[in-house]
Each structure stands twice: as structure tokens, then as C-alpha cells.
Design an enzyme around this catalytic site. Structure first.
Site, PDB file in Angstrom:
ATOM      1  N   CYS A   1      -7.410  32.542  57.315  1.00  0.00           N
ATOM      2  CA  CYS A   1      -6.651  31.510  58.021  1.00  0.00           C
ATOM      3  C   CYS A   1      -7.437  30.213  58.075  1.00  0.00           C
ATOM      4  CB  CYS A   1      -6.291  31.987  59.432  1.00  0.00           C
ATOM      5  SG  CYS A   1      -7.695  32.583  60.377  1.00  0.00           S
TER       6      CYS A   1
ATOM      7  N   GLU B   1      -3.798  33.806  67.620  1.00  0.00           N
ATOM      8  CA  GLU B   1      -4.507  32.979  66.629  1.00  0.00           C
ATOM      9  C   GLU B   1      -3.684  33.099  65.366  1.00  0.00           C
ATOM     10  OE1 GLU B   1      -6.133  31.945  63.478  1.00  0.00           O
ATOM     11  OE2 GLU B   1      -7.534  33.610  63.734  1.00  0.00           O
TER      12      GLU B   1
END
Length: 995
Positions: A790, A756
Site C-alpha cells: 500500500c 488502513e
């Protein structure tokens, strides 16, 4: 309630009904436009939703083209629309844009007609003129300036100035108003005691950053503005009522009221609104009355039933909080009568305003007051302007004292109030609807609500919600921090103090069930004050990394063969351990990672969710599945673990992401070698304590913090590593993926990588967006945890038609943000991760100055912490580096798109595809975004951070990751390999019976 009083209540109520016989409120009069519209909403839920949403969006529609498009999208080909709209739709269809102009004017007339039903006037002058007309009919008034959402200091200033203008106009107008009821009365008083000038103030509008986290700061900021208003009220010899809004602000509002009364003990005309639908209100009434009596202070209470029921219920369910509101209407009605009696029993210190349209409730208050011999000047009745005309007339005839609550102001801020009123009147349980449109017989309407509550509880007992252990209950998210609770607000300072009493700590490695201390250590510091050392984290070299891999490999066979349910039980125990220490674990994040209270608590709660969710998922998928249904053949499909997993975690979610990746690997039967970020090694080591408390077997989980340049590639390349789970930057993730693709000598498996990575996330602001919602959500998404997520919003793409309005409000709201230590609840933005982050972010800010125009740059403390300014940059295009590269800091760029299609094109124009958002009230554009805005997590009309396990499985695609969905139903499958075993069960022609 004694039988005699009950008889008098029923008699009074019947008398009120008799006075209203043959009359109907204008809302339910089908000869009027609004009556016909509301009639349809009560027959058709689809139309109700469409109408209320259209009324909500209409003030934002500035062109005829927008109006005609929204009519089509909301109502389609509905042939039963009001004639005015239908005519406009036909004209728009045949004449195009000119037709849209005609439609816009027609609908504007309709909306304003509806608005004027509830709103006394658009300006102070108009409101006071209409107030004078109401007084001629015998009604006093309380005026309320619309504008519930103030997002900046400037908007607060305008709200205060509007109320000061109102009070000035009120003073001038009231000199010409004769006092109500009687001759020879005080010319400034109605009914002999009540000020003619009466205003209602929303406390949250007095401070744009009001929050229960910063309880004391919010109270003082509200008081600073309230004192100005009260001075003008006292000068006018008027009455000031402090409104009660959502539950989030309840205790703040009560504290504001107590303090303003302490400062003005001799002035009796300061009141507060209390809501009967809240469970807390019984306690709050008792406490407030006791407080006033102890200090011999006169107070005033306006008791309402409450207007935010749907909102409060939804927020409580979404956050896992205890339900603040009563869930049965009869319970609220019974509570109202109980609370009203308690207030009336204390009439010597408390003036009571009974605010309801419910005839049963009104009769109960009237007869209770008469039984208690309450003087007339100690209580009054209130009704909402534009509603329940027959009720207010009947009550006026009986009591002589009715005050109308009258909002005034611009139609745009009035929409929120307007929609609430429409929802209230069309509710299936609305007293007015049941009385005037539902045909409900009066005995049912007049039933003692206490009796109705007992009957409902007997017929429909509430389910036992006690949570069982071992995953027997369905998964529910760990409740978020509820800072309306004093105990939770106080828990953080206590936990921080406890940690500071024992720092600096030493965090050793943990290999094969044993602590390993190394000489190589790094300091972990508080980013808000780098001189404060939180601890020393022992560092692993390749020798320790090899030992950890060997320990994991040794434990693998036994752990692999441990039944899935048994593995899951260890995660349930880990969840319990984390829950017991939730504030301690969160406080470590405040100090080591610079997370604010709510952000830190949410990180630990997410870790708990991963434990609970993945345990249940493993139980679900842990049993072999039988495929096919043919005789003499058995096909079993099942999963087995891959082997030793290297878990490499980031610093920004130091417990949640670490716990998620590690627990997914563990519960699926893999063993783990875990490398935390070098910036948050103390927090990462907390996983050791959690898994040790859960009793996880030695070697299943190994903790080896170490420098990436020393052990990073070593872990990735090692032949005994079968699986790599990584969360971090795109550059590092691609490096890991590339190295893992190579097969090294002695390597038995093709390595599986689960990554990720980063994001360059965009929020689109459509030209019909609700800016009251969009602005605060964009700010929270961009600057929550300093933009170091993020999932954070780093680009906001605004349609040209709304650009200037949005940007002006965004910048003004951002100016209110405070930058400072994360442990200070009054600050909105804390420090960034370290000195390297400061340098990188400042370079991007300088780049942004050249590529666009800096609209706002905040001040930062100069005390040596790792601070960078909050920055907003406009005039950015897709080719600019600040629009394409991940900054990972509080830098928000604004891009101006010509239309929605270009906005989506620009949103998709980066290599990343992690999260995205859209603020729109256009059904067509929302549907288009679902199809074309290609990101892993798309959020519509809400912020784009804070994905919840089990509800919003999280992960990106393209350069944002490998498409795995953490916290989702297929995430565990990436940690395992599927197998099929087929058996021929036939022996010499004999097929077993159970086949």
C-alpha cells in the site's frame, strides 16, 4: 612491540617531521581559496554542512537562477563567504537572472578549483598529461576512473570502456616515461619491480545489481567484466588493483579477487584493497595470506584505514547490525600497524602498499620492514593526490617509493569522492588536521596507538549492551537480515528445503484454545508455481465464526482484568518465539506470498517489533494517571479495553500486519477473532503457533480463516464485536466502516473501526535531485515486492528541467531487473498474488498504453507462474485513471511537472494520502514539502516503503485510512476507551495528609 623498535619508530617519525618543518599542505594554506574555505569549516560546523552539501549539489545546477537560489538557501546572509561568492550574490540580488549567471560562473570556477585539488584531470588525456608531470617529481601513480554508482548495464559498459581507453592511453604515454629510481632498469618498471601502468577498479561498478543476497551471481557478473579489463592490463604489463568499497561488498570483493587470481596464478600484479577500520580485516588478512601460501600464488595488498566510517556506522545502527568498523581512531591505527606487520612478515608471497598520511603509521611500517629485512621491491607507500604534500615529499626522500592515488573524470561523479576527501581532512581526528592546523604536539601524534587504545578503554569502558528480558531495555528494532553474513544467506535455502519436506500442510481453525478441522478447505499455492500446493486451509462458516466470537467474549472479562504488565509479558514471549523461528517464518512467505528473501525477513522482523513495541507501550500507559493537584480531590485517568476485536488482515504483509493489529488488541485487554487473507492462510496460522508458544490463555486469540463472502459481513455486523481492525482495499474498508456504523439488535457498543487502506503514492523528483540516489530508491519503492505494498510508489512526478535525464537513467536501470521466482536470489521481482491480480494489473497496463506512452515493459517467465511485466509509462496527467486509481502491481507512471509547486499540487490530487516522497537538495523545497505534501508518511531523499516500528509510525488519512499510526506512541489508544474516576477524599472536613 618491543621497546627498541618503538624507539626506532619514534626516531624515524621525528625525522620525517623535521623534513616537513615550515611546510604546510595546500589544504591548510590560508592564502589559497580552498585553504580559507576549509579553515572556516573547521571553525563552524554549520558552515561545514552548508558548504559540503552545496558542493555536492552544484553539478546538478544547470542555470544561473538555480545557482543563486541554492546559494541563498544554503548560506543565507552569511557575510563571511569567500569574496567570489559574495560578489556573485550581490550581483545576483541586483541583476536577477543575469546576476545568477555571473554567480554560476564564479562558483563553477571555485568548485572546479577545489575539484582539481583532488582530481587529476577530467579526461584520460588530461589525467595522463598530469601524471607525467607528477612522475617528473619522482612520484608513480595509480589512476582511478571516477563513477561509483552504475545503475544500469549501459553505465557499466561506459565505465569499462573508459578504463579500456585509460589503459590504451597509459600504454602510449608510458613509453615516454623514464623508469623511476636508477639507471638501466626495465623500461616498463618503476623502482626495478613495479609496473608503471597501475589502475584501480571498483567492483560494484562492474555490475549494477551487485548484492550480497545474490552472492554467487554478483561475483560471476563482476568477473565477466573484470576479465576484459585484466586482459588489457596484462597486455600492457600493468598492475590492476581491486578497490574495497562499502562493507556490503567486502566478501564479494574478496571472492572476486581469489577467483581472478586462481585464473591468473602466474601474473603477480593483481592487488586488492583492505581496510584497517573493519573488525573483519584481521581474519581476512590471515585467510588471504594462508590461501596464497597454500596455492603458492603471489598476491598484493593495498592497506588503507577506510573512507566510509560515517556511512558504515549509520547503516549498522539503523539496521541493528553488529558494528563492522572500529569506533575509536586509535583502534584503527593500532590495527593498521598490526596488519602491516603481518603482511610484511609474508613479503615472499605478498607485495605491500602502505596507503596512509599518518606519520606514526608510516614510520612504523618503515621500521618494521627494516627489522624484518623486507626487500625494498616488496613494499611501497601511497598517498592521495592533492593531499599531504609535505608528507609525501618527506616519505619519498626517506623511502624513494611513493605512488599517488589519482582519481580522474567528470566533476559530477567526482563529487562523492570529493566530499569524502573534504570530510576526511576536516575531521576532528584527521592526522593532517591535527598536524598542520590543530597545533597538536608531536609526542601526542606519535604515541603508540596500542597504548592509546588501552588508556581509552580504561577511561571510557563501553557500556554493557546485553539485552534483558521483560522489556527492561528501551525498544530497539529487530535487526534486518544481514546478507553479508554467509550464515544468513545459507539460512534461507535450508529453511525452504525444510518446509518443502513437509508440504502440503493442513491448517485448522483455532477456537477457544482448540484446533477445529472443517471439511471446507482451500488450496494455498506457490504463486511462482501454482501447481505446487503449499497447504490446505480449513475454512470457517458462520457457525465457526459464532463459536469464535463466543469464546472471545467468554475470555474477555478475565483477560480485561489481567494487569497490563502481565499482558505485556505474553507479547515479549511471542517476540522470543518468532525470533527463534525467523527464517522458517520468512521462508513460508517466500513460498506462499512470493516475497523475496529480504522482504520476507523484514515482514517477520516487523511482527517481532510490534510485539516488543506494543508490550512496552502498554506498560507505559497501563498505570492510571493522576490529574490535577487540589486538596481533598483525587482524579484518576486510565484506559480499559473495548471488548471483542475482529482483526481482518491482508495478504501482502501476512504476518507483520496481522501481528500488529492482533497484538495491539490483545495487549490492551481485548480478545481477538482473527481472519487472515484467503491467499496466505498458512502464514496467518503461524500466529496461532506463536501465541500458543507464548502461553496466551485460551479464547484470547481465535483463528478463523474463511471466505469473505461467507463470514466477512457476519463478523462486522455481529453485536458482540466491539472493535474492527482492518487493513486492505479502500472499497472494502469503506464497506466495513459503513456497516459498522449501524447499530444492530443486542449491540451494546458503538463499534470502533481502525482502518488502513490503499494508496496512490507519489515521489517528486526536484530539479536538483541526486539521481544516483533517486533512481534506485524509486525503483525499489515502485517494484519491491512487485509493487504490492500500500506504500509503494506508483507515480513519480518529475520536474521538467530534469525529466529527460531522470527518465533515461530510470528506464536503463529498470532494464537490468530480472523477473522470476522469489526464492531465486538473482531475481529482483517475483510473481504477483494470484490470477485475479494478473488480470487486474494487465487491464491497467492496457489502459496506460492509451493514456500515455509505455517506455519499458519487461519480459516475464512463461512457466505458468502469476507473473506480470514491470512497466513504466510516461506522459501521464493527473486526470488519467492510471494516475488516480490504485493498481497494486509493478506499474509506475511518470508525470512531468513544470515546477515544484505544480508537482506538490499533482501529488495531492488523488483521493489517497498514505505515503509520499521527495528527492531534493533544496532546503526551501524540502521545507515546503513538509508543510504542503499532505500524506501520512512523507520520506525525504529515501525510498517510501519500509516504515520502521517506533521510528516511522505508519498510516494514512483521507481515503487511505482513519489516521491511526501503527507502530506509534498513540496507536494503542484506539483499542481502548479512556475513563476518569474522581473521588472526594475529604471526610467531615478532614483532608488526608498525603493530599
Amino acid at each position: 612491540m618491543n621497546d627498541r623498535l618503538q624507539e626506532r619508530i619514534l626516531a624515524t617519525a621525528r625525522g620525517l617531521f623535521e623534513r616537513m618543518e615550515g611546510e604546510k599542505p595546500s589544504l591548510f594554506n590560508t592564502s589559497s581559496l580552498i585553504g580559507r574555505l576549509l579553515g572556516r569549516t573547521m571553525e563552524n560546523d554549520h558552515f561545514k554542512t552548508a558548504l559540503f552539501r552545496f558542493i555536492d549539489v552544484f553539478p546538478s545546477l544547470t542555470t544561473g537562477k538555480q545557482v543563486s537560489r541554492h546559494v541563498r538557501e544554503y548560506f543565507g546572509a552569511d557575510k563571511s563567504l569567500p569574496r567570489l561568492i559574495s560578489l556573485g550574490a550581490r550581483i545576483a540580488g541586483s541583476l536577477g537572472t543575469p546576476g545568477g549567471v555571473v554567480m554560476g560562473k564564479a562558483i563553477s570556477y571555485m568548485i572546479n578549483t577545489i575539484g582539481r585539488q583532488f582530481i587529476l584531470g577530467a579526461t584520460v588525456k588530461e589525467a595522463l598529461k598530469n601524471a607525467g608531470l607528477l612522475r617528473k617529481k619522482g612520484f608513480a601513480v595509480v589512476l582511478d576512473a571516477l563513477g561509483e554508482a552504475t545503475l544500469s548495464a549501459e553505465e557499466t559498459r561506459r565505465y569499462v570502456e573508459l578504463n579500456l581507453e585509460l589503459l590504451k592511453g597509459f600504454r602510449e604515454a608510458s613509453t615516454a616515461w623514464a623508469p623511476l629510481e636508477g639507471k638501466g632498469l626495465d623500461p616498463a618498471r618503476d623502482w626495478g619491480a613495479s609496473p608503471k601502468i597501475n589502475v584501480s577498479i571498483k567492483p560494484s561498478a562492474l555490475y549494477c545489481l551487485a548484492s550480497p543476497i545474490d552472492f554467487e551471481g554478483s561475483v560471476e557478473a563482476i568477473l565477466a567484466q573484470l576479465r576484459r579489463l585484466l586482459a588489457a592490463v596484462i597486455e600492457s604489463n600493468g598492475f590492476l588493483c581491486i578497490d574495497m568499497e562499502s562493507y556490503r561488498f567486502k566478501d564479494i570483493t574478496l571472492e572476486v579477487y581469489r577467483r581472478i587470481k586462481r585464473e591468473n596464478p602466474e601474473y603477480p600484479h593483481i592487488g586488492i584493497v583492505l581496510q584497517a577500520y573493519l573488525h573483519d580485516t584481521d581474519r581476512d588478512v590471515d585467510a588471504l595470506l594462508a590461501w596464497a601460501r597454500d596455492r603458492r600464488i603471489q598476491i598484493a595488498v593495498r592497506l588503507v584505514k577506510g573512507a566510509y566510517w560515517d556511512y558504515e556506522r549509520a547503516m549498522a545502527l539503523q539496521n541493528g547490525w553488529s558494528m563492522p568498523v572500529r569506533t575509536r581512531k586509535a583502534e584503527t591505527d593500532a590495527a593498521y600497524e598490526r596488519l602491516a606487520r603481518r603482511i610484511l612478515e609474508n613479503h615472499d608471497i605478498c607485495h605491500f602498499s602502505c596507503a596512509t598520511h599518518n606519520i606514526r603509521t608510516i614510520a612504523a611500517v618503515l621500521e618494521t620492514a627494516r627489522e624484518l629485512k623486507v626487500p625494498d621491491n616488496r613494499y611501497e607507500f601511497q598517498a592521495l593526490y592533492g593531499m599531504a604534500e609535505p608528507v609525501r615529499q618527506a616519505v619519498l626522500a626517506d623511502s624513494g617509493r611513493v605512488r599517488l592515488y589519482c582519481p580522474f573524470g567528470d566533476i559530477v561523479p567526482g563529487m562523492q569522492y570529493l566530499v569524502r576527501r573534504l570530510l576526511e581532512n576536516t575531521s576532528n581526528e584527521s592526522f593532517l588536521r591535527l598536524s598542520f592546523a590543530g597545533g597538536t604536539p608531536s609526542p601526542t601524534l606519535l604515541e603508540n596507538p596500542a597504548h592509546a587504545v588501552r588508556r581509552a578503554r580504561e577511561e571510557y569502558p563501553e557500556a554493557d549492551r546485553t539485552k534483558q528480558s521483560g522489556g527492561e531495555n528501551p525498544f530497539t528494532n529487530e535487526p534486518g537480515a544481514d546478507f553479508t553474513r554467509a550464515a544468513q544467506r545459507e539460512a534461507f535455502p535450508m529453511a525452504l528445503a525444510a518446509i518443502r519436506a513437509k508440504v502440503p500442510v493442513i491448517r485448522p481453525l483455532y477456537i477457544g484454545g482448540k484446533r477445529v478441522v472443517t471439511r471446507d478447505r482451500i488450496r494455498s499455492v506457490n504463486p511462482a508455481n501454482p501447481a505446487e500446493v503449499i497447504g490446505f486451509v480449513c475454512q470457517a462458516g458462520t457457525q465457526e465464526a459464532a463459536a469464535a466470537i463466543a469464546a472471545a467474549k467468554k475470555a474477555f472479562m478475565r483477560w480485561r482484568d489481567t494487569p497490563p504488565r502481565a499482558r505485556a509479558e505474553f507479547l515479549f514471549k511471542a517476540a522470543s518465539a518468532a525470533k527463534r523461528r525467523i527464517f522458517e517464518l520468512a521462508a513460508w512467505q517466500v513460498l506462499e506470498a512470493g516475497k523475496q528473501w529480504d522482504q520476507a525477513h523484514a515482514d517477520v522482523a516487523e511482527a517481532i517489533d510490534y510485539f516488543e513495541y506494543y508490550a512496552r507501550e502498554m506498560i507505559r500507559i497501563g498505570s492510571p494517571a493522576v490529574l490535577g493537584n487540589l486538596p481533598a480531590e483525587q482524579n484518576l485517568y486510565f484506559y480499559e479495553p473495548r471488548g471483542v476485536a475482529a482483526v481482518i488482515a491482508p495478504w501482502n504483509f501476512p504476518l507483520a500486519i496481522s501481528a500488529g493489529m492482533a497484538s495491539a488488541a490483545i495487549v490492551t485487554g481485548n480478545t481477538v477473532v482473527y481472519k487472515p487473507s484467503g491467499l496466505t492462510g498458512i502464514i496467518g496460522g503461524g500466529l496461532v503457533d506463536i501465541f500458543r508458544e507464548a502461553g496466551l490463555p485460551d479464547g484470547v486469540f481465535n483463528f478463523i480463516p474463511g471466505r469473505s463472502e461467507v463470514i466477512g459481513d457476519y463478523l462486522v455486523d455481529h453485536p458482540d464485536i466491539s472493535l474492527i481492525a482492518f487493513t486492505g482495499s479502500m472499497e472494502t474498508g469503506l464497506r466495513i466502516t459503513g456497516r459498522a456504523a449501524r447499530v444492530n439488535p443486542g449491540q451494546p457498543d458503538i463499534k470502533k473501526t481502525i482502518t488502513e487502506l490503499g494508496g496512490k503514492n507519489a515521489i517528486i523528483i526536484d530539479d536538483d535531485a541526486d539521481l544516483d540516489e533517486a533512481v534506485p530508491h524509486v525503483l525499489a519503492s515502485a517494484f519491491g515486492y512487485q509493487g504490492q505494498k500500500c506504500s509503494a510508489c506508483s507515480r513519480v512526478i518529475v520536474l521538467n528541467a530534469i525529466h529527460d535525464r531522470f527518465v533515461n537513467r530510470l528506464v536503463e536501470a529498470a532494464r537490468a531487473y530480472r523477473v522470476g521466482p522469489a526464492e531465486d536470489p538473482s531475481t529482483n521481482m517475483g510473481p504477483v498474488a494470484d490470477e485475479n491480480a494478473v488480470r487486474k494489473i494487465m487491464r491497467y497496463i492496457e489502459t496506460g498504453r492509451h493514456e500515455g506512452r509505455v517506455l519499458y515493459e519487461s519480459r516475464i517467465p512463461d512457466d505458468g507462474g502469476y507473473y506480470v511485466p514491470l512497466v513504466i509509462i510516461d506522459r501521464i496527467l493527473p486526470q488519467h485513471s492510471v494516475a488516480r486509481e490504485e493498481i497494486f502491481g509493478p506499474v509506475l507512471v511518470i508525470m512531468r511537472a513544470k515546477d515544484f509547486g505544480q508537482a506538490i499540487e499533482w501529488a495531492n490530487a488523488t483521493p489517497f494520502a498514505l505515503t509520499g516522497g521527495v528527492f531534493s537538495r533544496s532546503p526551501a523545497n524540502i521545507d515546503r514539502a513538509r508543510k504542503e505534501f499532505r500524506v501520512g508518511n512523507l520520506y525525504i531523499n529515501r525510498g517510501i516503503t519500509g516504515a520502521m516500528v517506533g521510528r516511522q509510525p505508519f498510516g494514512g488519512m483521507r481515503m487511505s485510512g482513519t489516521g491511526t499510526r501503527a507502530g506509534g506512541p498513540d496507536y494503542l489508544l484506539h483499542f481502548m476507551v479512556p475513563r476518569t474516576v474522581t473521588e472526594n477524599t475529604m471526610r467531615r472536613g478532614f483532608v488526608p495528609v498525603d493530599e
